[in-house]
Structure formats: C-alpha cells, structure tokens
Design a protein around this motif. Structure first.
Motif, short mmCIF file in Angstrom:
data_model
loop_
_atom_site.label_atom_id
_atom_site.label_comp_id
_atom_site.label_asym_id
_atom_site.label_seq_id
_atom_site.Cartn_x
_atom_site.Cartn_y
_atom_site.Cartn_z
N ARG A 216 0.87 -1.18 0.00
CA ARG A 216 0.00 0.00 0.00
C ARG A 216 0.90 1.23 0.00
N ILE A 217 0.70 2.11 -0.96
CA ILE A 217 1.51 3.32 -1.07
C ILE A 217 0.81 4.46 -0.35
N SER A 218 1.54 5.19 0.49
CA SER A 218 0.97 6.33 1.20
C SER A 218 0.60 7.43 0.21
N PRO A 219 -0.43 8.21 0.50
CA PRO A 219 -0.80 9.32 -0.39
C PRO A 219 0.38 10.26 -0.62
N GLN A 220 0.51 10.75 -1.83
CA GLN A 220 1.62 11.62 -2.19
C GLN A 220 1.62 12.88 -1.34
N GLY A 221 2.78 13.14 -0.71
CA GLY A 221 2.95 14.37 0.07
C GLY A 221 2.49 14.29 1.50
N SER A 222 1.91 13.18 1.93
CA SER A 222 1.43 13.10 3.31
C SER A 222 1.67 11.71 3.89
N ASP A 223 2.93 11.26 3.77
CA ASP A 223 3.22 9.88 4.18
C ASP A 223 3.62 9.76 5.64
N GLY A 224 3.90 10.88 6.32
CA GLY A 224 4.28 10.81 7.72
C GLY A 224 5.56 10.04 7.96
N GLY A 225 6.43 9.97 6.95
CA GLY A 225 7.69 9.27 7.10
C GLY A 225 7.65 7.83 6.63
N ILE A 226 6.48 7.34 6.22
CA ILE A 226 6.32 5.98 5.71
C ILE A 226 5.77 6.07 4.30
N ASP A 227 6.53 5.57 3.33
CA ASP A 227 6.11 5.65 1.93
C ASP A 227 5.27 4.45 1.50
N ILE A 228 5.63 3.28 2.02
CA ILE A 228 4.97 2.04 1.59
C ILE A 228 4.77 1.13 2.80
N ILE A 229 3.61 0.49 2.86
CA ILE A 229 3.37 -0.59 3.82
C ILE A 229 3.37 -1.89 3.03
N ALA A 230 4.22 -2.83 3.43
CA ALA A 230 4.31 -4.12 2.74
C ALA A 230 3.93 -5.25 3.68
N HIS A 231 3.26 -6.26 3.13
CA HIS A 231 2.81 -7.39 3.95
C HIS A 231 2.58 -8.59 3.05
#
Length: 333
Positions: A216-231
């Motif tokens: 899951r890719i974080s919304p552009q410009g508002s990732d809070g330091g996390i770009d991708i969640i992988a599982h």
C-alpha cells in the motif's frame, strides 16, 4: 610514440570491403551530412557547432562525443599511427599503419566519406588476444583510441604473441566486472533521471510486489515518514508488517533519517529503508543495532532489479531496456 587507434566498419561491417580493399585499403567514418571535414576549423568547438548544425535532432549530450571523434580522426590521427580493425566479417583482428592524411572521398562510400589511407601489416585471429584486449576494441564508438591494451596489439604485430589459457587470463574477470559495472551505472542513471520522488516509490512498491509482497503506497505528500506498507497477506493485518521509506536523491542517507523511520516502527513490525544512493557509516551502524531494521542501498537495489527483471511491468522494462547476455567469468568461479 605512435598512437594506437581502433575503428569499426559500421554496425554490421557495411564497409568491410572498403577497409580491406587490395587496391586502395583505407579506414573511414560516417557523418556524411557534414561534408568535407577539412573545411572545419581545427578546433573542437567548431566541430561541435558543425555537428549540431548538420544534425539538428541529435541529443545535446551526444554532441561532444561525436564531434570529438571526428576531430581526432582529422586532427589528431597521424601518419605512422597504428590502427586496429576487428572485422565482423572474417572475425580477424587487422593491424595496420596510417599512411595518409584525411581525405573526403564520397565516391568510395557515400555513407562513409571521411577516409584515411592505411597499410595493413598483419591479420591475426581473435583467439590469441586476451579477453580484455578484445573488449577494448569492441568499444561502442566507431572510432576510438586504444589505451589499456595497446602494447598487446603492438607485441602481436611484432610476432610476440602469448597464447593464454582462459584459466590464466586475468582480464576475463576484468571484462565481466566492467560489463556489470556499466549495466549498474546505466540502471542507476535511468532511475535517477526518470523516477524522482513519488514515481520512484511506485517503482519500489512494484518491485516488492514482484518479490512476493502486497503493498500500500501512502498518499503523495502526506506519508508521515512511511512511503509504503508491505505485507504478505491480502488484507495487510497479519505480521510481519513492513514499513518502507524510499529515497531517490543522490546524497548519502544520514542516521537521523534512518532513526526517523525506525521511530514509526511498532513492536512486531519491521522497518525497511531503500535508497538509490548510499548510507553513511553511522546510519549503517544504527541499523545493525536493530534486529527489525533493514537498509538497502543503490548497489543492492540494482541486484534485486536484475534478479527480478523479467517479472517487471513492461513500462519499467521499456525504461530500463536490458537483454540477457552471456559474459566470460573466471573458470575458478
């Protein structure tokens, strides 16, 4: 001291017969739209201007290399210099000596009108040369200076040929390393140029998909330091959950950036920092102290890309055009 030059007779040996003519042997290069090169001022800048003028569609970055090749052929190559021609037709290495000044001869070949008269001195099978020497004269440019293995070709001309067993040819490993290094440089450059910021995050997410992770890719410009969640599971609720930070910039990643990622990693989760560049020594030391934190630098990323290249989406393959080739390696490997 005489300079040693290398030359090709076109991509597929189009002017091989012209080069090896029994009556008037010569070497030639193209760039026929420019006309007679002798009318250009003997100045590199003048050659650049002429190339740009006659080939308006040429990429600006290619102008210096093309102009430099023409300049060397006309202004730097001297009579008595040696010329190496690896023929794609007879598979032999022809070694000769330049005996004439530059001449414009479109009547001999309209596509390759810029010529130099030569005297071929010896024709030698490719098999007697080291792999490194063969690699150097297989350069992408049509005309170039032979530097690293010039002595080997001159020695062969003087009948001082040492036929090496491939097990003893140390240049085999050098060739393989050069090819791998050039491929890695190409990939790094293309990614840096084409996938800045968010597009690079999308590429990394796709690469993780190919490896076997849902992302899951974080919304552009508002990732809070996390770009991708992988599982691994379809819903993204079963451990391990991997929080990924991605950086496409060229600068080395400092420990504070790695620490910022780790600050978002909860108990039972993992942190993964992927960069196209490198990490500082302190950043690496910090990661080593955390069992659930992993760093992947540009070199390791390229290894992952190459290992999974065939499964990449066609748009990424088009951006990184590569093909499978066999390269020589040390027998001991």
């Amino acid at each position: 001291m005489s300079t040693v030059w290398g030359i090709h007779a076109g991509r597929n040996g189009e002017v091989d017969k012209v080069f090896l003519s029994k009556n008037t042997p010569l070497v030639a290069i193209g760039w026929d739209k420019i006309g007679d090169l002798s009318f250009i001022a003997k100045d590199r800048e003048a050659y650049k201007q002429k190339v740009a003028e006659c080939y308006p569609d040429i990429k600006s970055g290619a102008i210096p290399g093309s102009a430099g090749m023409l300049y060397r052929f006309v202004c730097e190559m001297n009579t008595s210099d040696y010329i190496i021609y690896p023929s794609k037709i007879d598979k032999q290495v022809h070694i000769g000596q330049v005996i004439g000044e530059y001449a414009y001869q479109p009547n001999i070949s309209s596509a390759y009108p810029n010529t130099r008269a030569v005297k071929w001195l010896k024709c030698i099978p490719r098999t007697v040369f080291t792999q490194g020497a063969l690699y150097e004269i297989g350069a992408a440019q049509s005309f170039f200076q032979v530097k690293n293995y010039a002595d080997e070709f001159i020695a062969a001309l003087n009948n001082n040929i040492l036929i090496q067993d491939d097990n003893e040819d140390i240049t085999v490993t050098v060739v393989a390393e050069n090819i791998e290094e050039q491929t890695a440089t190409f990939i790094r450059k293309r990614l840096s140029q084409e996938l800045k910021g968010f597009p690079f995050e999308q590429f990394i997410a796709h690469l993780l998909n190919v490896i076997g992770y849902k992302t899951r890719i974080s919304p552009q410009g508002s990732d809070g330091g996390i770009d991708i969640i992988a599982h691994k599971d379809a819903l993204g609720i079963e451990p391990p959950i991997i929080k990924v930070q991605v950086k496409s910039n060229d600068g080395n990643i400092s420990p504070d950036k790695v620490q910022a990622l780790y600050g978002n990693v909860e108990s039972g989760e993992y942190g993964l920092f992927i960069t196209l560049s490198n990490f500082t020594a302190k950043a690496i030391a910090f990661a080593k102290s955390k069992s659930n934190l992993r760093l992947i630098d540009g070199d390791e990323l390229i290894v992952l890309i190459l290992a999974n290249y065939e499964a990449l989406d066609s748009k990424y393959k088009a951006m990184l055009p590569l093909k499978n080739v066999y390269i020589p390696t040390s027998i001991e490997e």
